[in-house]
Design a protein around this motif. Sequence first.
Motif: not given
Length: 646
Positions: A35-48
């Motif tokens: 699991r990582i943290f990435v920039p997504f639509q001007k926010k920070v979201r987690s992802g796999i």
Amino acid sequence: MIAKVVIDIDHYKLNKTYDYKIPSSLKENLKVGMRIFVPFQKKVRSGIVINIDNFSKQKNIKNILEIDIMKPLLNKNDLERIDFMRKSYAMNYYEAIKLYMPNIFKIKYKTKIIKIKDNELTEKFKEFFNKDRIWVLKKSQKEFLPRLNYIQQKGYIKIKEEIVKNSNLIKYNEVFKIDTNNHEEADENKIGFEIVGSLYSNIDLIKQKIESNIKKNQSTLIIVPEKNMIKKISEMLNLEYIQYHSKLSESKKIETEILLNNRTSLIIGTKSSIMLKIKYLKSIFLFYCGHNSYDYIGGHDFNIYEVIEKFYSRKERYYHSIAPSLKNLDLLKFKNNYEKPDVKFISMRKELIEGNRNILSRELLKNIHEALNNNKKVILFYPKKGFMSFNMCRMCGEVSKCSDCSMTLKVLKNKKLYCDKCKIEYLNPKRCSNGHQGYLKPVGLGLEYVKEKIEEMFIEKNVVLIDKDTKKKNIEYDILLGTQVVNQFLDDDIGLAAIILSDILWNQKGYDTNERAYQTILSMTNLFSKRKYRTYIQTYQIDHDVIKAIYNPNEFIKNEKFKRKLALNPPYSKLYEIHISTKHYLQGYRKALSIIDYFRNNNITIIGPISDKSDDFFILSVKLEHKHSKIFYEWMFMNDFYIKRV
């Protein structure tokens, strides 16, 4: 290097992976499943991270910000299973991961509003800020966000979203060590077995298998349809066990998985337990096959048999059912402990010819009186509550059916006949196709009506009516009349049990109506026979396939399989309904036609559109063969329609 990432947002439009660059500082540590943290639509979201590749077709690729945990949450085997669930049951990536890794994929986000100036803020908004000029937005206050975004553009506030990390993940590190791959590869593919008969008659054999596994340090998983059955099964087995179901707390689920990693166990759980990682698993038992709760998971259509066969093909698999199920006969071999119930069949047609027009036959009436005189109670099972009748010739047993779809027609209060599927009304004929005039009558009156007639026959006796909406505990009765819930009130004081009108069971709508009728009758009569009750079944069609199946199930199964294969009904295809709801008839109809055109171009059989003008509700029934399911699911995600598995 490029990471293919699934974002933690549950939306059909995000059912895909997003590409992110792997910074040089993370290349050595980043692995698939993390699991990582990435920039997504001007926010920070987690992802796999689902995959790592060298190239990307996407433009303007951003960098990964950081790794959340330095161990993969999902291994290769997990990702294959998630992909199977996603493609087979119309789930998006996020939904499939949530099922397989409950609550672990979920991260909480906290929205903070930081006040810069008091301008443009209403008195109501000012009350929410603390002394540090910060307002933590609650879930119920999300409706204010559009207004707050406007105020932020003016420069009076700043909206900041923070990630609240799950402290349980530290504890969950023990579970990351579980890898069932090696254990599965050590065994060869095995064929699943269906155990047919009452659970009581098979429980000793099942217990022997579990005890044998325990001696060999191997685990056993038992899956039951409902949570309240876990205790009942544990009492029957009288063995130490671990329970698992979706209602357990997050911490309890984690403790359970850690426990399963460290020792062999007997696990009894609901369908969610199929997603558990069990290191020493040897055998799986699925109890009460055919139960409706196995058809859905997480709001999606679900086939638990397919999942078990896919996930655990190298494990011993046993499917228990009261009667053989036609859903997966091609997958299974029988380990048959089939019990033929001790039951007496009574022809109501013969009773009618001899002048008896009552709802009880003379033989049954006589035996009920005898049982009551011997201070014994009586159970009467009536298959249907409410007023849901159909037209049947009491001389030959012929039932009025729709000329278009062959479904059983129901009788309306205005005495006309109606097809639920085709939405067509028919005039009530005066004679059947065999020429019997005056014998074509509505059958299937409500429970309340039947109770009144029974009370007239047994004036001094206490007749109690019971169904799933009115069921009670510790009731006193002489005669108990009800639907299938009567089986919860069986005891040694009962002397006689009967199914008043079995014909209702096989004259309902659905391609599997005969199978459901057979399973219901066999289930009820087995319970009655096991307790040594005198058991009776009344029917107008003594030679019906379902009645014959009680003593010759193999011939029944053979005929039902042939009929379904001929009509391309499940398990030889998948049936779905697409529901379109609109206030504008023509607009909805045009949409239905466009859907038909799309699927006709893909060689998929279509039934419809079938419309209900009074409710402005349009139903399009889509018959879909299994090999076309990928096309169907892709269309569903593109159009955001509600799909119902039939």
